[in-house]
Scaffold this motif. Structure first.
Motif, short mmCIF file in Angstrom:
data_model
loop_
_atom_site.label_atom_id
_atom_site.label_comp_id
_atom_site.label_asym_id
_atom_site.label_seq_id
_atom_site.Cartn_x
_atom_site.Cartn_y
_atom_site.Cartn_z
N GLY A 36 0.80 -1.22 0.00
CA GLY A 36 0.00 0.00 0.00
C GLY A 36 0.83 1.27 0.00
N ALA A 37 2.13 1.16 0.17
CA ALA A 37 2.98 2.34 0.20
C ALA A 37 2.93 3.11 -1.12
CB ALA A 37 4.42 1.96 0.53
N VAL A 38 2.47 2.49 -2.18
CA VAL A 38 2.35 3.17 -3.46
C VAL A 38 1.36 4.34 -3.36
CG1 VAL A 38 0.50 1.76 -4.45
CG2 VAL A 38 2.19 2.78 -5.95
N ILE A 39 0.48 4.32 -2.38
CA ILE A 39 -0.51 5.39 -2.22
C ILE A 39 0.15 6.75 -2.10
CG2 ILE A 39 -2.20 6.31 -0.56
CD1 ILE A 39 -3.13 3.42 -0.22
N ILE A 40 1.30 6.83 -1.48
CA ILE A 40 1.95 8.13 -1.31
C ILE A 40 2.42 8.72 -2.62
CG2 ILE A 40 2.59 7.69 1.09
CD1 ILE A 40 5.45 7.17 0.12
N THR A 41 2.34 7.98 -3.71
CA THR A 41 2.75 8.49 -5.01
C THR A 41 1.57 8.93 -5.86
OG1 THR A 41 2.64 6.35 -6.13
CG2 THR A 41 4.70 6.87 -4.99
N LEU A 42 0.34 8.83 -5.37
CA LEU A 42 -0.83 9.07 -6.20
C LEU A 42 -1.10 10.53 -6.55
CD1 LEU A 42 -3.43 6.55 -4.73
CD2 LEU A 42 -2.05 6.34 -6.80
N ASP A 43 -0.78 11.45 -5.71
CA ASP A 43 -1.17 12.84 -5.93
C ASP A 43 -0.15 13.73 -5.25
OD1 ASP A 43 -2.72 15.00 -6.71
OD2 ASP A 43 -4.40 14.56 -5.41
N SER A 44 -0.22 15.00 -5.51
CA SER A 44 0.67 15.94 -4.84
C SER A 44 -0.18 17.06 -4.26
CB SER A 44 1.67 16.49 -5.84
OG SER A 44 2.54 17.38 -5.21
N PRO A 45 -0.31 17.16 -2.96
CA PRO A 45 0.25 16.28 -1.95
C PRO A 45 -0.44 14.92 -2.00
CG PRO A 45 -1.24 17.82 -0.90
CD PRO A 45 -1.16 18.20 -2.36
N PRO A 46 0.18 13.92 -1.37
CA PRO A 46 -0.43 12.59 -1.40
C PRO A 46 -1.77 12.56 -0.67
CG PRO A 46 1.66 12.58 -0.20
CD PRO A 46 1.42 13.97 -0.66
N PRO A 47 -2.59 11.56 -0.97
CA PRO A 47 -3.88 11.44 -0.28
C PRO A 47 -3.70 11.30 1.22
CG PRO A 47 -3.68 9.82 -2.06
CD PRO A 47 -2.35 10.46 -1.90
N THR A 48 -4.65 11.79 1.96
CA THR A 48 -4.63 11.63 3.41
C THR A 48 -5.22 10.26 3.73
OG1 THR A 48 -4.79 13.99 3.76
CG2 THR A 48 -5.45 12.59 5.59
N ALA A 49 -4.40 9.42 4.33
CA ALA A 49 -4.78 8.03 4.59
C ALA A 49 -5.15 7.86 6.06
CB ALA A 49 -3.65 7.09 4.20
N SER A 50 -6.17 8.57 6.48
CA SER A 50 -6.64 8.51 7.85
C SER A 50 -8.16 8.51 7.84
CB SER A 50 -6.10 9.71 8.62
OG SER A 50 -6.59 9.74 9.93
N PRO A 51 -8.82 7.72 8.66
CA PRO A 51 -10.28 7.71 8.67
C PRO A 51 -10.84 9.09 9.00
CG PRO A 51 -9.40 5.89 9.98
CD PRO A 51 -8.24 6.78 9.63
N GLY A 52 -12.01 9.38 8.45
CA GLY A 52 -12.68 10.64 8.75
C GLY A 52 -12.94 11.51 7.54
N GLY A 53 -12.73 10.99 6.33
CA GLY A 53 -13.09 11.69 5.11
C GLY A 53 -14.12 10.85 4.38
N ILE A 54 -15.28 11.45 4.05
CA ILE A 54 -16.38 10.68 3.46
C ILE A 54 -16.98 11.47 2.30
CG2 ILE A 54 -18.64 9.61 3.88
CD1 ILE A 54 -17.86 9.41 6.85
N PRO A 55 -17.16 10.83 1.13
CA PRO A 55 -17.82 11.52 0.02
C PRO A 55 -19.28 11.82 0.36
CG PRO A 55 -16.85 9.43 -0.71
CD PRO A 55 -16.76 9.47 0.79
N LEU A 56 -19.78 12.91 -0.17
CA LEU A 56 -21.19 13.26 -0.04
C LEU A 56 -21.86 12.89 -1.35
CD1 LEU A 56 -20.74 16.74 1.70
CD2 LEU A 56 -21.24 14.52 2.77
N ILE A 57 -22.77 11.93 -1.30
CA ILE A 57 -23.38 11.40 -2.52
C ILE A 57 -24.88 11.67 -2.49
CG2 ILE A 57 -23.80 9.33 -3.90
CD1 ILE A 57 -21.13 8.24 -2.78
N GLU A 58 -25.35 12.34 -3.54
CA GLU A 58 -26.77 12.65 -3.68
C GLU A 58 -27.24 12.16 -5.05
OE1 GLU A 58 -29.28 16.46 -2.64
OE2 GLU A 58 -28.08 16.80 -4.44
N GLY A 59 -28.27 11.35 -5.06
CA GLY A 59 -28.79 10.83 -6.31
C GLY A 59 -27.75 10.07 -7.12
N GLY A 60 -26.85 9.36 -6.43
CA GLY A 60 -25.84 8.57 -7.11
C GLY A 60 -24.66 9.37 -7.64
N LYS A 61 -24.57 10.66 -7.28
CA LYS A 61 -23.47 11.50 -7.75
C LYS A 61 -22.78 12.18 -6.57
CE LYS A 61 -25.47 12.40 -12.23
NZ LYS A 61 -25.86 13.41 -13.22
N ILE A 62 -21.49 12.33 -6.69
CA ILE A 62 -20.72 13.01 -5.64
C ILE A 62 -20.94 14.52 -5.78
CG2 ILE A 62 -18.40 13.56 -4.80
CD1 ILE A 62 -17.56 10.74 -5.61
N ILE A 63 -21.37 15.13 -4.67
CA ILE A 63 -21.56 16.58 -4.67
C ILE A 63 -20.51 17.27 -3.79
CG2 ILE A 63 -24.02 16.36 -5.15
CD1 ILE A 63 -24.53 17.14 -2.17
#
Length: 181
Positions: free
Chosen positions: A129-156
């Motif tokens: 899973g260490a490859v995750i730190i290469t995905l974006d700049s800055p890298p994704p935050t890999a800690s619980p507590g981030g949740i997409p908001l989905i309405e009608g099947g779409k991320i808002i």
């Protein structure tokens, strides 16, 4: 003195023999590659971005969860749009200072990569899973507590909470995310 020398030589011989015995064992078969799914995971389309008024309702639900008795979780709460840009921010009294940026990064990661940040946390527990730190700049935050908001099947947008433990952040964030249907 001679006994010590003989004991040391005997120990070295034993290590050498054991090492050769291990070296002669047949190599383990390589692990089978993981099955590649036909469908893309987390392929949730983006919709129109959440408004500040709706984001305020998300935050109210999170504050209510964080302050349920006997809880007294002090959180920074960020709501972002579909691009991961801040729409609404709320910091509860006495929240640790570092949680301001962390909550924004959790929300941003969740919106831009269309999945809960818990998934990255779980992946980071695996050495591959260490490859995750290469995905974006800055890298994704890999800690619980981030949740997409989905309405009608779409991320808002997405919401990110920080200030308690990661698991507590996720528990507090969920009722806020659930206000969006």
């Amino acid at each position: 003195m001679r006994r010590n020398t003989l004991a040391i030589l005997a120990a070295c011989a034993a290590v050498t023999i054991c090492g050769q015995a291990q070296a002669q064992q047949p190599a383990a078969a390589p692990a089978a590659p993981a099955a590649v799914p036909d469908q893309m995971p987390f392929d949730v389309p983006y919709g129109n971005s959440i408004t500040a008024d709706r984001a305020a309702d998300v935050v109210k639900a999170i504050v209510a969860e964080a302050t349920k008795s006997p809880r007294n979780w002090k959180l920074a709460i960020s709501v972002v749009d579909t691009h991961g840009e801040l729409v609404y921010f709320y910091k509860m009294d006495n929240t640790q200072h570092g949680s301001v940026t962390i909550s924004q990064n959790k929300a941003r990661t969740s919106a831009r990569l269309r999945r809960p940040t818990q998934i990255f946390n779980t992946a980071m527990q695996n050495p591959a899973g260490a490859v995750i730190i290469t995905l974006d700049s800055p890298p994704p935050t890999a800690s619980p507590g981030g949740i997409p908001l989905i309405e009608g099947g779409k991320i808002i947008g997405a919401v990110g909470c920080s200030g308690a433990t990661g698991d507590q952040d996720a528990v507090a964030c969920k009722p806020g995310a659930d206000t969006v249907k």
